[in-house]
Motif scaffolding. Structure first.
Motif, PDB file in Angstrom:
ATOM      1  N   GLU A  79     -13.848-135.705  12.338  1.00 44.83           N
ATOM      2  CA  GLU A  79     -13.007-135.922  11.167  1.00 44.83           C
ATOM      3  C   GLU A  79     -11.774-135.040  11.297  1.00 44.83           C
ATOM      4  O   GLU A  79     -11.878-133.862  11.636  1.00 44.83           O
ATOM      5  CB  GLU A  79     -13.778-135.549   9.904  1.00 44.83           C
ATOM      6  CG  GLU A  79     -12.988-135.701   8.633  1.00 44.83           C
ATOM      7  CD  GLU A  79     -13.782-135.239   7.425  1.00 44.83           C
ATOM      8  OE1 GLU A  79     -13.943-136.047   6.510  1.00 44.83           O
ATOM      9  OE2 GLU A  79     -14.232-134.078   7.416  1.00 44.83           O
ATOM     10  N   LEU A  80     -10.616-135.640  11.049  1.00 43.77           N
ATOM     11  CA  LEU A  80      -9.363-134.896  11.005  1.00 43.77           C
ATOM     12  C   LEU A  80      -8.860-134.902   9.572  1.00 43.77           C
ATOM     13  O   LEU A  80      -8.934-135.919   8.889  1.00 43.77           O
ATOM     14  CB  LEU A  80      -8.291-135.556  11.877  1.00 43.77           C
ATOM     15  CG  LEU A  80      -8.399-135.398  13.372  1.00 43.77           C
ATOM     16  CD1 LEU A  80      -7.259-136.148  14.058  1.00 43.77           C
ATOM     17  CD2 LEU A  80      -8.372-133.945  13.771  1.00 43.77           C
ATOM     18  N   ALA A  91      -5.497-135.548   2.866  1.00 40.42           N
ATOM     19  CA  ALA A  91      -6.280-136.707   3.261  1.00 40.42           C
ATOM     20  C   ALA A  91      -7.069-136.387   4.524  1.00 40.42           C
ATOM     21  O   ALA A  91      -6.785-135.414   5.218  1.00 40.42           O
ATOM     22  CB  ALA A  91      -5.359-137.903   3.509  1.00 40.42           C
ATOM     23  N   SER A  92      -8.072-137.215   4.786  1.00 44.14           N
ATOM     24  CA  SER A  92      -8.833-137.069   6.019  1.00 44.14           C
ATOM     25  C   SER A  92      -9.246-138.448   6.506  1.00 44.14           C
ATOM     26  O   SER A  92      -9.225-139.424   5.756  1.00 44.14           O
ATOM     27  CB  SER A  92     -10.058-136.182   5.805  1.00 44.14           C
ATOM     28  OG  SER A  92     -10.959-136.798   4.915  1.00 44.14           O
ATOM     29  N   THR A  93      -9.602-138.500   7.768  1.00 43.54           N
ATOM     30  CA  THR A  93     -10.057-139.744   8.364  1.00 43.54           C
ATOM     31  C   THR A  93     -11.114-139.440   9.406  1.00 43.54           C
ATOM     32  O   THR A  93     -11.124-138.362   9.996  1.00 43.54           O
ATOM     33  CB  THR A  93      -8.881-140.535   8.988  1.00 43.54           C
ATOM     34  OG1 THR A  93      -9.351-141.818   9.386  1.00 43.54           O
ATOM     35  CG2 THR A  93      -8.267-139.810  10.153  1.00 43.54           C
ATOM     36  N   THR A  94     -11.990-140.387   9.605  1.00 44.52           N
ATOM     37  CA  THR A  94     -13.051-140.265  10.602  1.00 44.52           C
ATOM     38  C   THR A  94     -12.650-141.062  11.835  1.00 44.52           C
ATOM     39  O   THR A  94     -12.086-142.145  11.727  1.00 44.52           O
ATOM     40  CB  THR A  94     -14.373-140.800  10.026  1.00 44.52           C
ATOM     41  OG1 THR A  94     -14.674-140.074   8.843  1.00 44.52           O
ATOM     42  CG2 THR A  94     -15.501-140.627  11.017  1.00 44.52           C
ATOM     43  N   LEU A  95     -12.947-140.486  13.003  1.00 47.28           N
ATOM     44  CA  LEU A  95     -12.586-141.114  14.267  1.00 47.28           C
ATOM     45  C   LEU A  95     -13.773-141.055  15.221  1.00 47.28           C
ATOM     46  O   LEU A  95     -14.647-140.189  15.072  1.00 47.28           O
ATOM     47  CB  LEU A  95     -11.400-140.388  14.906  1.00 47.28           C
ATOM     48  CG  LEU A  95     -10.178-140.280  14.004  1.00 47.28           C
ATOM     49  CD1 LEU A  95     -10.062-138.888  13.428  1.00 47.28           C
ATOM     50  CD2 LEU A  95      -8.936-140.658  14.724  1.00 47.28           C
ATOM     51  N   ILE A  96     -13.764-141.935  16.191  1.00 48.51           N
ATOM     52  CA  ILE A  96     -14.781-141.928  17.243  1.00 48.51           C
ATOM     53  C   ILE A  96     -14.040-141.958  18.571  1.00 48.51           C
ATOM     54  O   ILE A  96     -13.149-142.793  18.780  1.00 48.51           O
ATOM     55  CB  ILE A  96     -15.722-143.136  17.137  1.00 48.51           C
ATOM     56  CG1 ILE A  96     -16.536-143.030  15.849  1.00 48.51           C
ATOM     57  CG2 ILE A  96     -16.641-143.222  18.358  1.00 48.51           C
ATOM     58  CD1 ILE A  96     -17.413-144.217  15.570  1.00 48.51           C
ATOM     59  N   GLY A  97     -14.388-141.047  19.457  1.00 52.10           N
ATOM     60  CA  GLY A  97     -13.796-141.005  20.787  1.00 52.10           C
ATOM     61  C   GLY A  97     -14.865-141.229  21.842  1.00 52.10           C
ATOM     62  O   GLY A  97     -15.952-140.665  21.754  1.00 52.10           O
ATOM     63  N   LEU A 116      -7.105-148.146   8.242  1.00 51.64           N
ATOM     64  CA  LEU A 116      -6.851-148.390   6.823  1.00 51.64           C
ATOM     65  C   LEU A 116      -6.655-147.070   6.069  1.00 51.64           C
ATOM     66  O   LEU A 116      -5.708-146.928   5.286  1.00 51.64           O
ATOM     67  CB  LEU A 116      -7.984-149.199   6.197  1.00 51.64           C
ATOM     68  CG  LEU A 116      -7.798-149.537   4.720  1.00 51.64           C
ATOM     69  CD1 LEU A 116      -6.526-150.340   4.498  1.00 51.64           C
ATOM     70  CD2 LEU A 116      -9.010-150.300   4.205  1.00 51.64           C
ATOM     71  N   ALA A 117      -7.518-146.082   6.307  1.00 46.97           N
ATOM     72  CA  ALA A 117      -7.376-144.789   5.629  1.00 46.97           C
ATOM     73  C   ALA A 117      -6.070-144.110   6.012  1.00 46.97           C
ATOM     74  O   ALA A 117      -5.382-143.537   5.160  1.00 46.97           O
ATOM     75  CB  ALA A 117      -8.562-143.885   5.963  1.00 46.97           C
ATOM     76  N   LEU A 122      -0.448-142.640   4.424  1.00 47.19           N
ATOM     77  CA  LEU A 122       0.947-142.519   4.838  1.00 47.19           C
ATOM     78  C   LEU A 122       1.909-143.382   4.035  1.00 47.19           C
ATOM     79  O   LEU A 122       3.092-143.085   3.975  1.00 47.19           O
ATOM     80  CB  LEU A 122       1.088-142.853   6.324  1.00 47.19           C
ATOM     81  CG  LEU A 122       0.433-141.868   7.272  1.00 47.19           C
ATOM     82  CD1 LEU A 122       0.570-142.357   8.705  1.00 47.19           C
ATOM     83  CD2 LEU A 122       1.002-140.468   7.122  1.00 47.19           C
ATOM     84  N   LYS A 123       1.435-144.442   3.398  1.00 48.81           N
ATOM     85  CA  LYS A 123       2.366-145.325   2.702  1.00 48.81           C
ATOM     86  C   LYS A 123       2.680-144.881   1.280  1.00 48.81           C
ATOM     87  O   LYS A 123       3.589-145.404   0.654  1.00 48.81           O
ATOM     88  CB  LYS A 123       1.855-146.764   2.699  1.00 48.81           C
ATOM     89  CG  LYS A 123       0.761-147.055   1.717  1.00 48.81           C
ATOM     90  CD  LYS A 123       0.396-148.531   1.773  1.00 48.81           C
ATOM     91  CE  LYS A 123      -0.576-148.876   0.677  1.00 48.81           C
ATOM     92  NZ  LYS A 123      -0.922-150.286   0.689  1.00 48.81           N
ATOM     93  N   LEU A 124       1.982-143.905   0.776  1.00 50.32           N
ATOM     94  CA  LEU A 124       2.252-143.421  -0.570  1.00 50.32           C
ATOM     95  C   LEU A 124       3.594-142.697  -0.623  1.00 50.32           C
ATOM     96  O   LEU A 124       4.008-142.059   0.332  1.00 50.32           O
ATOM     97  CB  LEU A 124       1.146-142.477  -1.028  1.00 50.32           C
ATOM     98  CG  LEU A 124      -0.235-143.118  -1.180  1.00 50.32           C
ATOM     99  CD1 LEU A 124      -1.268-142.041  -1.486  1.00 50.32           C
ATOM    100  CD2 LEU A 124      -0.226-144.159  -2.264  1.00 50.32           C
ATOM    101  N   THR A 125       4.242-142.787  -1.765  1.00 49.76           N
ATOM    102  CA  THR A 125       5.491-142.064  -1.985  1.00 49.76           C
ATOM    103  C   THR A 125       5.206-140.939  -2.988  1.00 49.76           C
ATOM    104  O   THR A 125       4.186-140.957  -3.675  1.00 49.76           O
ATOM    105  CB  THR A 125       6.572-142.996  -2.568  1.00 49.76           C
ATOM    106  OG1 THR A 125       6.147-143.412  -3.870  1.00 49.76           O
ATOM    107  CG2 THR A 125       6.798-144.203  -1.676  1.00 49.76           C
ATOM    108  N   PRO A 126       6.101-139.966  -3.122  1.00 51.19           N
ATOM    109  CA  PRO A 126       5.892-138.917  -4.113  1.00 51.19           C
ATOM    110  C   PRO A 126       5.679-139.486  -5.517  1.00 51.19           C
ATOM    111  O   PRO A 126       4.888-138.960  -6.297  1.00 51.19           O
ATOM    112  CB  PRO A 126       7.160-138.070  -4.023  1.00 51.19           C
ATOM    113  CG  PRO A 126       7.608-138.245  -2.609  1.00 51.19           C
ATOM    114  CD  PRO A 126       7.272-139.691  -2.284  1.00 51.19           C
ATOM    115  N   GLU A 127       6.372-140.579  -5.834  1.00 49.59           N
ATOM    116  CA  GLU A 127       6.221-141.186  -7.157  1.00 49.59           C
ATOM    117  C   GLU A 127       4.802-141.741  -7.363  1.00 49.59           C
ATOM    118  O   GLU A 127       4.269-141.728  -8.474  1.00 49.59           O
ATOM    119  CB  GLU A 127       7.243-142.318  -7.347  1.00 49.59           C
ATOM    120  CG  GLU A 127       8.682-141.839  -7.405  1.00 49.59           C
ATOM    121  CD  GLU A 127       9.263-141.485  -6.035  1.00 49.59           C
ATOM    122  OE1 GLU A 127       8.806-142.014  -4.990  1.00 49.59           O
ATOM    123  OE2 GLU A 127      10.180-140.641  -6.009  1.00 49.59           O
TER     124      GLU A 127
END
Length: 137
Positions: A79-80, A91-97, A116-117, A122-127
């Motif tokens: 998880e990062l 925010a965080s996201t799970t990954l598999i390597g 998707l996460a 990343l698409k959110l704005t301050p508003e």
């Protein structure tokens, strides 16, 4: 990996552990970003991406490491987490390597991301955040 991610010149994979002919693949990434052949090509891509990716990573957590029948291959779940610098959203996201290591060097790295996460964060704005650090209702 954690040291490389949080170092002075962040990279997901430590340069000294990469084979010269490494292949890095992220199958769920946008076209044109899914495959990188060679250490220098990967490092150049990651450096350029990091320069424009508005995320400051500050958390790395290994969730599991799985051995396989092939002694050169392991599967790592991790998880990062971090802060989106444009909004302040944590925010965080799970990954598999899936890694192939030969002679002490990573020959291939295939990473599966929760696109998707990542996209949602990343698409959110301050508003969108309403000043609370979480998306507004």
């Amino acid at each position: 990996m954690q040291e490389a991610l949080f170092g002075d010149s962040p990279t997901l994979l430590p340069a000294e552990l990469l084979a010269e002919d490494i292949v890095v693949e992220t199958p769920f990434s946008p076209p044109g970003m899914r495959r990188h052949e060679g250490r220098e090509a990967w490092l150049a891509f990651y450096e350029a991406r990091s320069a424009v990716l508005p995320v400051c990573f500050d958390r790395f957590r290994e969730l599991a490491t799985h051995q396989t029948d092939d002694p050169e291959v392991i599967v790592v779940e991790y998880e990062l987490g971090g802060t989106v610098t444009t909004t302040g959203l944590r925010a965080s996201t799970t990954l598999i390597g899936v890694l192939r290591v030969r002679d002490g060097l990573i020959k291939s790295w295939r990473e599966y991301q929760d696109v998707l996460a990542i996209t949602e964060a990343l698409k959110l704005t301050p508003e969108d955040l309403g000043g609370t650090g979480t998306p507004a209702p």
